[in-house]
Design a protein around this motif. Structure first.
Motif, PDB file in Angstrom:
ATOM      1  N   ASN A 193      12.307  51.833 -36.704  1.00 57.51           N
ATOM      2  CA  ASN A 193      11.382  50.794 -36.289  1.00 57.51           C
ATOM      3  C   ASN A 193      11.942  49.315 -36.560  1.00 57.51           C
ATOM      4  OD1 ASN A 193       9.823  52.749 -34.965  1.00 57.51           O
ATOM      5  ND2 ASN A 193       8.276  52.760 -36.392  1.00 57.51           N
ATOM      6  N   PHE A 194      12.476  49.374 -37.798  1.00 61.08           N
ATOM      7  CA  PHE A 194      12.848  47.937 -38.355  1.00 61.08           C
ATOM      8  C   PHE A 194      14.093  47.446 -37.598  1.00 61.08           C
ATOM      9  CE2 PHE A 194      15.788  45.428 -40.768  1.00 61.08           C
ATOM     10  CZ  PHE A 194      15.049  44.566 -41.467  1.00 61.08           C
ATOM     11  N   PHE A 195      14.940  48.271 -37.294  1.00 56.26           N
ATOM     12  CA  PHE A 195      16.197  47.813 -36.404  1.00 56.26           C
ATOM     13  C   PHE A 195      15.747  47.757 -34.792  1.00 56.26           C
ATOM     14  CE2 PHE A 195      18.384  49.425 -40.278  1.00 56.26           C
ATOM     15  CZ  PHE A 195      19.016  48.209 -40.564  1.00 56.26           C
ATOM     16  N   VAL A 196      14.790  48.578 -34.583  1.00 57.94           N
ATOM     17  CA  VAL A 196      14.328  48.532 -33.117  1.00 57.94           C
ATOM     18  C   VAL A 196      14.000  46.993 -32.917  1.00 57.94           C
ATOM     19  CG1 VAL A 196      12.870  49.502 -31.482  1.00 57.94           C
ATOM     20  CG2 VAL A 196      14.249  51.028 -32.817  1.00 57.94           C
ATOM     21  N   PHE A 197      12.919  46.726 -33.732  1.00 56.97           N
ATOM     22  CA  PHE A 197      12.074  45.625 -33.817  1.00 56.97           C
ATOM     23  C   PHE A 197      13.011  44.241 -34.136  1.00 56.97           C
ATOM     24  CE2 PHE A 197       9.380  42.094 -34.648  1.00 56.97           C
ATOM     25  CZ  PHE A 197       8.034  42.369 -33.931  1.00 56.97           C
ATOM     26  N   PHE A 198      13.726  44.250 -35.143  1.00 50.60           N
ATOM     27  CA  PHE A 198      14.426  43.209 -35.526  1.00 50.60           C
ATOM     28  C   PHE A 198      15.771  43.136 -34.946  1.00 50.60           C
ATOM     29  CE2 PHE A 198      11.311  43.565 -38.482  1.00 50.60           C
ATOM     30  CZ  PHE A 198      10.580  42.096 -38.466  1.00 50.60           C
ATOM     31  N   GLY A 199      16.471  44.145 -34.148  1.00 55.69           N
ATOM     32  CA  GLY A 199      17.736  44.362 -33.692  1.00 55.69           C
ATOM     33  C   GLY A 199      17.702  44.045 -32.160  1.00 55.69           C
ATOM     34  N   VAL A 200      19.061  43.886 -31.448  1.00 55.30           N
ATOM     35  CA  VAL A 200      18.856  43.852 -29.960  1.00 55.30           C
ATOM     36  C   VAL A 200      20.116  44.525 -29.532  1.00 55.30           C
ATOM     37  CG1 VAL A 200      20.081  41.419 -30.254  1.00 55.30           C
ATOM     38  CG2 VAL A 200      18.823  42.241 -28.066  1.00 55.30           C
ATOM     39  N   ARG A 201      20.043  45.349 -28.486  1.00 52.94           N
ATOM     40  CA  ARG A 201      21.258  45.858 -27.957  1.00 52.94           C
ATOM     41  C   ARG A 201      22.080  45.018 -26.854  1.00 52.94           C
ATOM     42  NH1 ARG A 201      19.085  51.250 -24.935  1.00 52.94           N
ATOM     43  NH2 ARG A 201      17.733  49.484 -24.010  1.00 52.94           N
ATOM     44  N   TYR A 202      23.277  44.985 -27.102  1.00 57.28           N
ATOM     45  CA  TYR A 202      24.205  44.344 -26.037  1.00 57.28           C
ATOM     46  C   TYR A 202      23.447  44.111 -24.676  1.00 57.28           C
ATOM     47  CZ  TYR A 202      27.760  42.258 -23.492  1.00 57.28           C
ATOM     48  OH  TYR A 202      28.808  41.586 -22.527  1.00 57.28           O
ATOM     49  N   SER A 203      23.092  45.434 -24.113  1.00 55.21           N
ATOM     50  CA  SER A 203      22.682  45.401 -22.728  1.00 55.21           C
ATOM     51  C   SER A 203      21.379  44.532 -22.541  1.00 55.21           C
ATOM     52  CB  SER A 203      22.518  46.792 -22.275  1.00 55.21           C
ATOM     53  OG  SER A 203      21.642  47.531 -23.362  1.00 55.21           O
ATOM     54  N   ASP A 204      20.541  44.526 -23.658  1.00 58.51           N
ATOM     55  CA  ASP A 204      19.159  43.648 -23.721  1.00 58.51           C
ATOM     56  C   ASP A 204      19.551  42.314 -23.854  1.00 58.51           C
ATOM     57  OD1 ASP A 204      18.231  46.151 -23.114  1.00 58.51           O
ATOM     58  OD2 ASP A 204      17.751  46.617 -25.195  1.00 58.51           O
ATOM     59  N   LEU A 205      20.490  41.486 -24.224  1.00 60.67           N
ATOM     60  CA  LEU A 205      20.603  40.376 -24.617  1.00 60.67           C
ATOM     61  C   LEU A 205      20.176  39.431 -23.291  1.00 60.67           C
ATOM     62  CD1 LEU A 205      23.955  40.127 -26.611  1.00 60.67           C
ATOM     63  CD2 LEU A 205      21.505  39.517 -27.337  1.00 60.67           C
ATOM     64  N   PRO A 206      20.571  39.619 -22.131  1.00 63.10           N
ATOM     65  CA  PRO A 206      20.136  38.865 -21.026  1.00 63.10           C
ATOM     66  C   PRO A 206      18.735  38.818 -20.707  1.00 63.10           C
ATOM     67  CG  PRO A 206      21.872  40.279 -20.203  1.00 63.10           C
ATOM     68  CD  PRO A 206      21.524  40.901 -21.507  1.00 63.10           C
ATOM     69  N   THR A 207      18.001  39.973 -20.976  1.00 61.10           N
ATOM     70  CA  THR A 207      16.577  39.855 -20.920  1.00 61.10           C
ATOM     71  C   THR A 207      16.080  39.308 -22.100  1.00 61.10           C
ATOM     72  OG1 THR A 207      16.362  41.995 -19.857  1.00 61.10           O
ATOM     73  CG2 THR A 207      14.554  41.470 -20.925  1.00 61.10           C
ATOM     74  N   PHE A 208      16.469  39.328 -23.274  1.00 59.73           N
ATOM     75  CA  PHE A 208      16.000  38.428 -24.458  1.00 59.73           C
ATOM     76  C   PHE A 208      16.126  37.287 -24.563  1.00 59.73           C
ATOM     77  CE2 PHE A 208      17.332  36.935 -28.816  1.00 59.73           C
ATOM     78  CZ  PHE A 208      16.049  36.928 -29.395  1.00 59.73           C
TER      79      PHE A 208
END
Length: 311
Positions: A193-208
């Motif tokens: 959960n730590f890395f899910v919450f404080f991390g981001v996948r490359y594919s999700d960068l545009p949405t982020f």
């Protein structure tokens, strides 16, 4: 200054459009390569390494790219320099306020210059104030799926890994080592959960990054913190990368508190204020200084007819 801002907006659009001609993959690859390079006065990355915030801005702009050109090293440096020179359009040449004009840029860059010992001290302070408090433990777990005690333990081990690395750029986190060290005190699901919450996948960068598009091309967008300070970890398959050690060390001290504030948890801000005041007050009482608490100060204000908020 209005003309400067208008000129900045136009120049920013020109640079942004130039960046968007290149494929997102090629820009991101070069950005991570430059962040991973060692600082070297003889290396071509030297001038960029001292301004990592430009790299983060390049990543943010290119995240929405649909371009097809492949960016090379020369293109990357050229466009980074163009981004750097945009500040020329944001400084009103007023000698009386020169430091004030520079302050936003200096502040942003200074945040990327914290060191590991400083972060360790911050970790100790936060443990003292927030650790073992049921309110924060429950609140933070509801937001992130990670308890406060687990959060501090995970961060401690990440910082230890950071101390053993040369340079200040990106690197792969040793997850096996981290899991081995925390397994007895942190449940596996909380590490995930730590890395899910404080991390981001490359594919999700545009949405982020789209969540922060409201300030795109503005003075705030250029001068202030990169959104990656909220998510300093890049999740790629079974691997975790740090975008930059400098970014990691700059975001850690306030990440927990900022996460609670962003969630707008009822009474959390007031509770944090009281607990921090109590902690500082306890330290001041141990000094030889004569210290007045808030109640005593209000009494002094009233006796001297000095208006004060809340009196």
């Amino acid at each position: 200054m209005k003309n400067n801002k208008r000129n900045f907006s136009n120049k920013y659009s020109d640079v942004r459009n130039s960046i968007l001609k290149y494929s997102r993959d090629s820009v991101f690859t070069l950005a991570m390569n430059y962040l991973a390079m060692e600082n070297s006065s003889g290396g071509k990355s030297f001038m960029i390494q001292d301004a990592q915030w430009l790299i983060f801005m390049m990543i943010k702009i290119s995240s929405s790219s649909t371009g097809v050109l492949k960016m090379n090293d020369t293109d990357f440096v050229r466009l980074c320099n163009k981004l750097f020179r945009l500040q020329d359009y944001l400084i009103d040449a007023d000698p009386a306020n020169l430091l004030l004009r520079f302050r936003p840029l200096i502040y942003q860059q200074s945040l990327l210059r914290k060191d590991v010992p400083e972060c360790m001290r911050s970790l100790a302070r936060q443990c003292k104030i927030l650790g073992g408090n049921e309110f924060y433990e429950k609140t933070f777990h509801e937001i992130t799926g990670v308890g406060v005690a687990s959060y501090f333990t995970i961060w401690l081990n990440i910082l230890v890994q950071a101390t053993g690395k040369k340079g200040s750029g990106s690197f792969e986190l040793n997850i096996i080592d981290l899991l081995y060290r925390v397994q007895k005190v942190v449940p596996l699901y909380q590490v995930v959960n730590f890395f899910v919450f404080f991390g981001v996948r490359y594919s999700d960068l545009p949405t982020f990054f789209a969540r922060f598009s409201g300030s795109a091309g503005t003075v705030d967008d250029y001068y202030y913190d990169t959104p990656l300070k909220k998510k300093p970890f890049l999740v790629s398959g079974k691997k975790i990368y740090l975008f930059s050690e400098k970014l990691l060390l700059s975001c850690f001290p306030l990440l927990l508190i900022q996460t609670i504030k962003d969630a707008r948890v009822e009474d959390a801000k007031a509770q944090l204020g009281l607990d921090v005041e109590a902690y500082i007050g306890g330290l001041l009482k141990k000094t030889a200084l004569k210290v007045f608490d808030e109640k005593a100060l209000k009494t002094i204000y009233r006796e001297n007819n000095i208006p004060s908020l809340g009196s």
